[in-house]
Write an enzyme that holds these catalytic residues in place. Structure first.
Site, mmCIF file in Angstrom:
data_model
loop_
_atom_site.group_PDB
_atom_site.id
_atom_site.type_symbol
_atom_site.label_atom_id
_atom_site.label_comp_id
_atom_site.label_asym_id
_atom_site.label_seq_id
_atom_site.Cartn_x
_atom_site.Cartn_y
_atom_site.Cartn_z
ATOM 1 N N GLU A 284 0.833 -1.199 0.000
ATOM 2 C CA GLU A 284 0.000 0.000 0.000
ATOM 3 C C GLU A 284 0.870 1.252 0.000
ATOM 4 O OE1 GLU A 284 -3.402 0.102 -0.343
ATOM 5 O OE2 GLU A 284 -2.926 -1.981 -0.804
ATOM 6 N N TRP A 287 1.980 1.595 -3.542
ATOM 7 C CA TRP A 287 1.022 2.164 -4.493
ATOM 8 C C TRP A 287 1.133 3.682 -4.527
ATOM 9 C CZ3 TRP A 287 -1.711 0.861 -8.556
ATOM 10 C CH2 TRP A 287 -2.685 1.740 -9.019
ATOM 11 N N TRP A 315 -18.978 10.532 -22.073
ATOM 12 C CA TRP A 315 -19.394 10.880 -20.716
ATOM 13 C C TRP A 315 -20.698 11.674 -20.735
ATOM 14 C CZ3 TRP A 315 -16.739 8.056 -17.556
ATOM 15 C CH2 TRP A 315 -15.371 7.824 -17.745
ATOM 16 N N ASN A 350 -10.849 2.948 1.810
ATOM 17 C CA ASN A 350 -10.363 2.739 0.452
ATOM 18 C C ASN A 350 -11.254 1.812 -0.366
ATOM 19 O OD1 ASN A 350 -8.155 3.110 -1.557
ATOM 20 N ND2 ASN A 350 -8.033 0.895 -1.358
ATOM 21 N N TRP A 368 -14.649 10.980 -14.896
ATOM 22 C CA TRP A 368 -13.853 10.758 -13.685
ATOM 23 C C TRP A 368 -13.257 12.048 -13.146
ATOM 24 C CZ3 TRP A 368 -8.777 12.251 -13.790
ATOM 25 C CH2 TRP A 368 -8.149 12.359 -15.027
ATOM 26 N N TRP A 391 -8.244 7.628 -9.423
ATOM 27 C CA TRP A 391 -9.453 7.858 -10.199
ATOM 28 C C TRP A 391 -9.329 7.288 -11.604
ATOM 29 C CZ3 TRP A 391 -14.395 8.956 -9.616
ATOM 30 C CH2 TRP A 391 -14.820 9.401 -8.365
#
Length: 486
Positions: A284, A287, A315, A350, A368, A391
């Site tokens: 983590e 990341w 979109w 998360n 997004w 995202w």
């Protein structure tokens, strides 16, 4: 680290930015070797960098308060100044007679370019201008694939980076700091004059209840996690109804703690956590490193699709649906619970972030970038890299992204990760009396169950704003359009 000590008999300026701590701070330690130290934090005006969102601004006020207290106790009060660092730093050099300026590196592109220009100007004037690592475990522009490019897939990135992350042990805090030169006419601004806190209305009550900004708060949270919650982390981290995550992300975002300190403490912690727990937590941290690696090599990560195929994605602009998502009024309890938690505390679990982001981009087919902007404003841990990269990962447009056709079913996600409804009840009190069987799909509950729970769909809690199956098919059809056009 060996360094030039030519200027140790003269003052040094240490410029704080997103490193609001005194321990493991290489720039501060370098300055401490001089005869006087001038710590400064500059509220940068006119910067091309993205302004902090409201939640991060609230955090900044309190973090600066704590940093100022620590520096005062060490002997070197913090200066608060507003304006362009390219003007303020050279002016400070003249007023203090400083022969050196130190700072810890920033990696977002706009800051990086400005810092490089300022360093070159200072060095051209005969000053020692030196920057240090500290925000990350790796230098994101230096790590390359075998082909000489930056990494776009997490797993090989982590395999390449992980072996070297213990190479730099954290630095201690200085025992004391020599104060800035006497006679230097420097007028500090006041934190109160910056108006960083919300008033009329003060919406920050939930943030105050949930968080303790500052370096001491970061260290306390790390200790609590290692002692009380790291055991079982690999299995429990996805369950939002239990307190199983570290909660260190906002402290990392403001630089109140470093990833090096976290990794070091993880390696030395006296804990019965399994190797799987430790490995998962390290990943983590990894990341976050990967996100910064992407941003450093792809400056437009928050504005442009990593996968250009998504430039043609159809979109939908739907302000009403966007508002319902932002306020936690979609009619899907796990999504709404997450959005209410975010609004109240400035943070969201998360697993629920992924579900909520998937719902916006796939069920509602809203760009997004709308979600990224909302999170930027409301998250206390929003940073330029993790926010944008995550995202894009959920939307399917990013590096190493989840496939677009991976569409989370919010009911099944809720039933799997919040089976008893604890998380939903905590954040949606209007559903507090709903039985677990129906809490993630109240529209399927019999009338008598709804009546007993005091729930009136469409009144006390909204009906779903979209049908899951219909929304899923619409999203898949839209994705097929851009696949066919490729």
């Amino acid at each position: 680290m060996a360094r030039d000590t030519t200027f140790d008999g003269s003052p040094a300026i240490v410029w704080f930015r997103n490193d609001l701590r005194v321990s493991d701070n290489a720039a501060l330690m370098a300055a401490a070797a001089h005869s006087a130290v001038v710590p400064v934090f500059i509220r940068e005006t006119g910067s091309p960098a993205r302004p902090l969102g409201a939640a991060r601004t609230w955090w900044l006020h309190h973090s600066l308060e704590r940093l100022a207290e620590k520096l005062e106790s060490l002997g070197a009060p913090l200066l608060l100044l507003s304006g362009d660092p390219a003007r303020i730093i050279p002016d400070l050099v003249k007023v203090t007679g400083a022969a050196a300026v130190y700072w810890n590196r920033r990696y977002d592109p706009s800051h990086k370019e400005a810092d490089a220009a300022l360093k070159a100007e200072l060095q051209a004037g005969g000053l020692l201008a030196e920057s240090f690592a500290g925000q990350l475990l790796h230098e994101p522009m230096r790590l390359k694939t075998g082909g000489g490019t930056y990494y776009k897939v997490y797993s090989p990135f982590w395999r390449a980076m992980e072996p070297g992350i213990e190479s730099r042990p954290p630095l201690p805090a200085p025992e004391s700091l020599p104060p800035r030169p006497t006679g230097a006419d420097i007028q500090s601004e006041t934190l109160a004059s910056w108006d960083l806190l919300p008033v009329k209305p003060d919406w920050s009550g939930g943030l105050r209840d949930a968080w303790t900004p500052g370096e001491d708060g970061a260290q306390a949270r790390l200790t609590d996690f290692l002692e009380n919650r790291m055991r079982g982390y690999a299995d429990r981290r996805d369950i939002p109804g239990v307190n199983a995550t570290s909660g260190l992300s906002p402290h990392l975002a403001s630089g109140e703690i470093t990833p090096g300190q976290i990794i070091d403490a993880l390696g030395t912690a006296d804990s019965d956590a399994s190797s799987s727990d430790r490995s998962k937590f390290r990943k983590e941290v990894g990341w976050r490193e990967f996100s910064w690696h992407l941003l450093a090599n792809q400056p437009g990560l928050a504005e442009h699709n990593h996968n250009s195929r998504f430039d043609a994605f159809p979109w939908i602009s739907d302000r009403k649906a966007l508002y319902a998502w932002q306020k936690g009024l979609t009619g899907y309890p796990i999504v709404d619970a997450g959005m209410r938690e975010l609004w109240r505390t400035g943070w969201m679990h998360n697993r629920v972030r992924m579900v909520a982001a998937s719902f916006l981009t796939k069920h509602l087919m809203i760009d997004w970038r709308e979600g990224e902007a909302w999170f930027w404003d409301t998250l206390v841990d929003a940073d330029p890299a993790s926010n944008a990269a995550s995202w894009q990962w959920v939307a399917g447009s990013g590096a190493d992204a989840a496939p677009y056709f991976r569409i989370f079913n919010p009911v099944l996600q809720g039933e799997k990760f919040d089976p008893d409804g604890d998380y939903v009840r905590r954040n949606l009190p209007e559903l507090g009396k709903m039985p677990a069987r129906y809490i993630h799909k109240p529209w399927e509950a019999p009338d008598r169950v709804l009546e007993t729970a005091g729930v009136r769909l469409g009144e006390t809690y909204p009906k779903p704003i979209v049908d899951h199956q219909a929304a899923r098919q619409r999203a898949l059809a839209a994705y097929q359009q851009i696949k066919d056009a490729a």
